[in-house]
Design a protein around this motif. Structure first.
Motif, PDB file in Angstrom:
ATOM      1  N   ILE A  53       0.868  -1.170   0.000  1.00  0.00           N
ATOM      2  CA  ILE A  53       0.000   0.000   0.000  1.00  0.00           C
ATOM      3  C   ILE A  53       0.911   1.227   0.000  1.00  0.00           C
ATOM      4  CG2 ILE A  53      -1.959   1.184   1.058  1.00  0.00           C
ATOM      5  CD1 ILE A  53      -2.539  -1.248   2.721  1.00  0.00           C
ATOM      6  N   ASP A  54       0.993   1.879  -1.129  1.00  0.00           N
ATOM      7  CA  ASP A  54       1.742   3.134  -1.323  1.00  0.00           C
ATOM      8  C   ASP A  54       3.260   2.939  -1.331  1.00  0.00           C
ATOM      9  OD1 ASP A  54      -0.604   4.608  -1.621  1.00  0.00           O
ATOM     10  OD2 ASP A  54      -0.744   5.084   0.515  1.00  0.00           O
ATOM     11  N   THR A  55       3.931   3.940  -1.897  1.00  0.00           N
ATOM     12  CA  THR A  55       5.360   3.781  -2.207  1.00  0.00           C
ATOM     13  C   THR A  55       6.236   4.920  -1.681  1.00  0.00           C
ATOM     14  OG1 THR A  55       4.775   4.706  -4.371  1.00  0.00           O
ATOM     15  CG2 THR A  55       5.046   2.324  -4.257  1.00  0.00           C
ATOM     16  N   GLY A  56       5.754   5.670  -0.671  1.00  0.00           N
ATOM     17  CA  GLY A  56       6.609   6.696  -0.074  1.00  0.00           C
ATOM     18  C   GLY A  56       6.725   7.949  -0.922  1.00  0.00           C
ATOM     19  N   ASN A  57       7.756   8.705  -0.649  1.00  0.00           N
ATOM     20  CA  ASN A  57       7.886  10.079  -1.148  1.00  0.00           C
ATOM     21  C   ASN A  57       8.569  10.221  -2.503  1.00  0.00           C
ATOM     22  OD1 ASN A  57       6.984  11.964   1.188  1.00  0.00           O
ATOM     23  ND2 ASN A  57       8.219  10.375   2.186  1.00  0.00           N
ATOM     24  N   ALA A  58       8.330  11.385  -3.105  1.00  0.00           N
ATOM     25  CA  ALA A  58       8.885  11.718  -4.419  1.00  0.00           C
ATOM     26  C   ALA A  58      10.198  12.495  -4.286  1.00  0.00           C
ATOM     27  CB  ALA A  58       7.863  12.557  -5.200  1.00  0.00           C
ATOM     28  N   GLY A  59      10.749  12.866  -5.422  1.00  0.00           N
ATOM     29  CA  GLY A  59      11.914  13.750  -5.481  1.00  0.00           C
ATOM     30  C   GLY A  59      13.147  13.087  -4.895  1.00  0.00           C
ATOM     31  N   ALA A  60      13.914  13.889  -4.141  1.00  0.00           N
ATOM     32  CA  ALA A  60      15.169  13.393  -3.591  1.00  0.00           C
ATOM     33  C   ALA A  60      14.947  12.245  -2.607  1.00  0.00           C
ATOM     34  CB  ALA A  60      15.905  14.537  -2.891  1.00  0.00           C
ATOM     35  N   ALA A  61      13.745  12.165  -2.033  1.00  0.00           N
ATOM     36  CA  ALA A  61      13.467  11.123  -1.038  1.00  0.00           C
ATOM     37  C   ALA A  61      13.084   9.786  -1.669  1.00  0.00           C
ATOM     38  CB  ALA A  61      12.342  11.583  -0.112  1.00  0.00           C
ATOM     39  N   ALA A  62      12.850   9.757  -2.986  1.00  0.00           N
ATOM     40  CA  ALA A  62      12.320   8.546  -3.625  1.00  0.00           C
ATOM     41  C   ALA A  62      13.300   7.371  -3.540  1.00  0.00           C
ATOM     42  CB  ALA A  62      11.943   8.830  -5.079  1.00  0.00           C
ATOM     43  N   VAL A  63      14.583   7.638  -3.766  1.00  0.00           N
ATOM     44  CA  VAL A  63      15.590   6.562  -3.706  1.00  0.00           C
ATOM     45  C   VAL A  63      15.637   5.987  -2.290  1.00  0.00           C
ATOM     46  CG1 VAL A  63      18.067   6.085  -3.823  1.00  0.00           C
ATOM     47  CG2 VAL A  63      16.964   7.433  -5.628  1.00  0.00           C
ATOM     48  N   ARG A  64      15.686   6.901  -1.324  1.00  0.00           N
ATOM     49  CA  ARG A  64      15.717   6.481   0.092  1.00  0.00           C
ATOM     50  C   ARG A  64      14.503   5.599   0.419  1.00  0.00           C
ATOM     51  NH1 ARG A  64      13.842  11.119   3.789  1.00  0.00           N
ATOM     52  NH2 ARG A  64      11.868  10.302   2.968  1.00  0.00           N
ATOM     53  N   ASP A  65      13.307   6.061   0.031  1.00  0.00           N
ATOM     54  CA  ASP A  65      12.094   5.337   0.408  1.00  0.00           C
ATOM     55  C   ASP A  65      11.968   4.009  -0.348  1.00  0.00           C
ATOM     56  OD1 ASP A  65      11.684   7.395   2.102  1.00  0.00           O
ATOM     57  OD2 ASP A  65       9.862   8.173   1.149  1.00  0.00           O
ATOM     58  N   ALA A  66      12.361   4.000  -1.615  1.00  0.00           N
ATOM     59  CA  ALA A  66      12.325   2.736  -2.369  1.00  0.00           C
ATOM     60  C   ALA A  66      13.287   1.722  -1.743  1.00  0.00           C
ATOM     61  CB  ALA A  66      12.674   2.985  -3.837  1.00  0.00           C
ATOM     62  N   ASP A  67      14.445   2.194  -1.304  1.00  0.00           N
ATOM     63  CA  ASP A  67      15.399   1.289  -0.645  1.00  0.00           C
ATOM     64  C   ASP A  67      14.830   0.740   0.661  1.00  0.00           C
ATOM     65  OD1 ASP A  67      17.246   1.514  -2.665  1.00  0.00           O
ATOM     66  OD2 ASP A  67      18.508   2.988  -1.628  1.00  0.00           O
ATOM     67  N   ARG A  68      14.117   1.584   1.380  1.00  0.00           N
ATOM     68  CA  ARG A  68      13.546   1.128   2.655  1.00  0.00           C
ATOM     69  C   ARG A  68      12.436   0.094   2.413  1.00  0.00           C
ATOM     70  NH1 ARG A  68      13.201   6.749   6.217  1.00  0.00           N
ATOM     71  NH2 ARG A  68      15.464   7.127   6.313  1.00  0.00           N
ATOM     72  N   ILE A  69      11.650   0.286   1.365  1.00  0.00           N
ATOM     73  CA  ILE A  69      10.614  -0.700   1.027  1.00  0.00           C
ATOM     74  C   ILE A  69      11.278  -2.016   0.620  1.00  0.00           C
ATOM     75  CG2 ILE A  69       8.752  -1.264  -0.606  1.00  0.00           C
ATOM     76  CD1 ILE A  69       8.219   1.867  -0.686  1.00  0.00           C
ATOM     77  N   MET A  70      12.366  -1.911  -0.145  1.00  0.00           N
ATOM     78  CA  MET A  70      13.077  -3.124  -0.576  1.00  0.00           C
ATOM     79  C   MET A  70      13.676  -3.884   0.603  1.00  0.00           C
ATOM     80  SD  MET A  70      12.506  -3.591  -3.677  1.00  0.00           S
ATOM     81  CE  MET A  70      13.615  -4.999  -3.882  1.00  0.00           C
ATOM     82  N   ALA A  71      14.107  -3.144   1.629  1.00  0.00           N
ATOM     83  CA  ALA A  71      14.644  -3.824   2.822  1.00  0.00           C
ATOM     84  C   ALA A  71      13.552  -4.670   3.478  1.00  0.00           C
ATOM     85  CB  ALA A  71      15.208  -2.799   3.810  1.00  0.00           C
ATOM     86  N   ALA A  72      12.335  -4.137   3.501  1.00  0.00           N
ATOM     87  CA  ALA A  72      11.213  -4.907   4.073  1.00  0.00           C
ATOM     88  C   ALA A  72      10.893  -6.103   3.179  1.00  0.00           C
ATOM     89  CB  ALA A  72       9.994  -4.017   4.241  1.00  0.00           C
ATOM     90  N   ALA A  73      10.920  -5.889   1.855  1.00  0.00           N
ATOM     91  CA  ALA A  73      10.634  -6.986   0.921  1.00  0.00           C
ATOM     92  C   ALA A  73      11.647  -8.112   1.098  1.00  0.00           C
ATOM     93  CB  ALA A  73      10.648  -6.468  -0.521  1.00  0.00           C
ATOM     94  N   LYS A  74      12.909  -7.732   1.280  1.00  0.00           N
ATOM     95  CA  LYS A  74      13.962  -8.737   1.470  1.00  0.00           C
ATOM     96  C   LYS A  74      13.727  -9.505   2.768  1.00  0.00           C
ATOM     97  CE  LYS A  74      18.977  -9.169   1.387  1.00  0.00           C
ATOM     98  NZ  LYS A  74      19.905  -8.816   2.484  1.00  0.00           N
ATOM     99  N   ASP A  75      13.387  -8.786   3.819  1.00  0.00           N
ATOM    100  CA  ASP A  75      13.131  -9.438   5.105  1.00  0.00           C
ATOM    101  C   ASP A  75      11.971 -10.426   5.000  1.00  0.00           C
ATOM    102  OD1 ASP A  75      13.883  -9.233   8.101  1.00  0.00           O
ATOM    103  OD2 ASP A  75      11.690  -9.174   8.108  1.00  0.00           O
ATOM    104  N   ALA A  76      10.974 -10.061   4.174  1.00  0.00           N
ATOM    105  CA  ALA A  76       9.779 -10.891   4.033  1.00  0.00           C
ATOM    106  C   ALA A  76       9.982 -12.019   3.024  1.00  0.00           C
ATOM    107  CB  ALA A  76       8.597 -10.023   3.607  1.00  0.00           C
ATOM    108  N   GLY A  77      11.092 -12.014   2.291  1.00  0.00           N
ATOM    109  CA  GLY A  77      11.329 -13.024   1.261  1.00  0.00           C
ATOM    110  C   GLY A  77      10.460 -12.831   0.034  1.00  0.00           C
ATOM    111  N   VAL A  78      10.093 -11.573  -0.241  1.00  0.00           N
ATOM    112  CA  VAL A  78       9.202 -11.252  -1.361  1.00  0.00           C
ATOM    113  C   VAL A  78      10.038 -10.795  -2.556  1.00  0.00           C
ATOM    114  CG1 VAL A  78       7.628  -9.421  -2.106  1.00  0.00           C
ATOM    115  CG2 VAL A  78       7.151 -10.696  -0.008  1.00  0.00           C
ATOM    116  N   SER A  79       9.799 -11.386  -3.722  1.00  0.00           N
ATOM    117  CA  SER A  79      10.587 -11.000  -4.897  1.00  0.00           C
ATOM    118  C   SER A  79       9.751 -10.306  -5.966  1.00  0.00           C
ATOM    119  CB  SER A  79      11.280 -12.232  -5.486  1.00  0.00           C
ATOM    120  OG  SER A  79      10.301 -13.206  -5.769  1.00  0.00           O
ATOM    121  N   GLN A  80       8.461 -10.140  -5.705  1.00  0.00           N
ATOM    122  CA  GLN A  80       7.633  -9.311  -6.579  1.00  0.00           C
ATOM    123  C   GLN A  80       6.470  -8.756  -5.772  1.00  0.00           C
ATOM    124  OE1 GLN A  80       6.274 -12.122  -9.619  1.00  0.00           O
ATOM    125  NE2 GLN A  80       4.275 -12.230  -8.623  1.00  0.00           N
TER     126      GLN A  80
END
Ligand code: ZN
Length: 375
Positions: A53-80
């Motif tokens: 549900i949602d993908t965080g912030n735009a602009g300069a914060a987008a890379v940071r927030d996408a990385d943080r979502i990916m950290a959760a995906a990795k922890d959960a073992g989710v690849s898509q």
């Protein structure tokens, strides 16, 4: 013994072929990711199906927030991401999408349809959103319908400002908290007008997993809450409420929060967004509340209006946080930039069982608490 060995080996081989997250099974896991006062929640069902549900912030914060979502995906073992729900087209909810889409496949885009609030800041993001959605499955959320996700009952209770008119199973009694409800004439946080903004369009969800129930309405407005909840409570009670609008007092009325009687509230606030005294008063007074968990220490609440640090995922490193809430910026004057928090960030994770019991944990300090079924 020799004859039993090949069978035992093949069972072992089968067992090892499935990643850990699929084998653990049974729990519904929800990661509330720290996107600094935006929203990003990763849900993973017992069978491994994922909803973001949602993908965080735009602009300069987008890379940071996408990385943080990916950290959760990795922890959960989710690849898509099997289903992405974009609640509405504000930068703090859809901004990280273009960055995230370069990191993980997204199979389905779910949203409320056309943007009602074009701005030069968000339009380029939405251009990319449209291109990505066109290459995947694209679904428009419609009030009263379900999103098919195995093992869950995922119901849309509002979208495009069409608020649920029917009653969810088990709900429907008169709501005693309607009596004191006062409509807002202006947004009490921004001072701006109310009306047809993207907030009111929010895709709002009620989710059931066995006996465990969750409500997340995104940035649904205070004045809409009375339409959903009065005179009769169409939602019923829930175990977990993820606050509206990041814990700002422009949503989260008693008519909503006290009537749904959450056992646990999670506030997806930022250092200077959400957690104002008026909102904290409503949240902490909620009749069945056992604990409020915060994604951030809230400077707008100060030390006075906060929960103990053990329930806060991200804290201020400045030891001189004042007791008093930070005064709000004068109307029409932009607030000073929120303190930068681009280093390590921590999520709050909920693991729920079908019997209604659930455990909430704080990734920063390892503290976790289990809420037993049937309370
Ligand atoms: Zn928001």
């Amino acid at each position: 013994m020799m004859r039993a060995a090949p069978a035992a080996l093949s069972i072992l081989a089968l067992f090892m072929a499935f990643p850990a997250a699929q084998r653990a099974a049974k729990s519904l896991d929800i990661y509330i990711v720290d996107v600094e006062g935006g929203n990003a929640q990763l849900w993973v069902t017992p069978s491994g199906e994922s909803v973001l549900i949602d993908t965080g912030n735009a602009g300069a914060a987008a890379v940071r927030d996408a990385d943080r979502i990916m950290a959760a995906a990795k922890d959960a073992g989710v690849s898509q991401i099997d289903h992405l729900i974009t609640t509405h087209y504000h930068g703090d909810h859809v901004g990280g999408l273009p960055e995230l889409a370069t990191r993980i496949p997204i199979k389905e885009f779910i949203d409320h349809g056309a943007n009602v609030q074009p701005t030069p800041q968000i339009d380029p993001v939405l251009q990319q959103y449209g291109e990505l959605a066109a290459k995947a499955k694209h679904t428009f959320a419609k009030t009263g319908t379900r999103i098919p996700i195995a093992g869950l009952d995922w119901r849309i209770v509002s979208a495009t400002a069409q608020i649920l008119k029917t009653t969810l199973p088990g709900a429907g009694g008169p709501n005693p908290y309607c009596a004191g409800f006062k409509r807002h004439d202006v947004n009490p946080v921004s001072g701006g007008p109310l009306g047809n903004t993207e907030d009111e369009q929010s895709v709002a969800s009620h989710i059931t997993f066995g006996r465990f129930r969750v409500l997340y309405l995104a940035d649904f407005d205070w004045n809409q809450e009375v339409e959903l909840m009065c005179p009769n409570n169409r939602i019923g009670t829930v175990d977990l409420f993820v606050v509206s609008r990041h814990g700002q007092p422009s949503s989260n009325s008693e008519a909503l929060v006290h009537a749904i009687r959450p056992r646990v509230i999670i506030m997806n606030n930022g250092p200077r967004k959400g957690g104002q005294p008026a909102a904290m008063n409503v949240l902490l007074n909620s009749p069945r509340l056992e604990d409020l968990w915060q994604i951030h220490f809230a400077l707008l609440g100060g030390q006075e209006y906060t929960v103990p640090g053990i329930f806060i995922a991200n804290v201020e490193e400045d030891a001189t946080v004042p007791l008093a809430p930070l005064p709000p910026a004068p109307r029409g004057v932009p607030a000073p930039a929120a303190p930068q928090h681009n280093g390590p960030a921590y999520w709050i994770k909920v693991s729920a069982q079908a019997d209604g019991s659930f455990t909430v944990s704080n990734a920063r300090n390892g503290f976790s608490k289990t809420y037993r079924a049937g309370n």
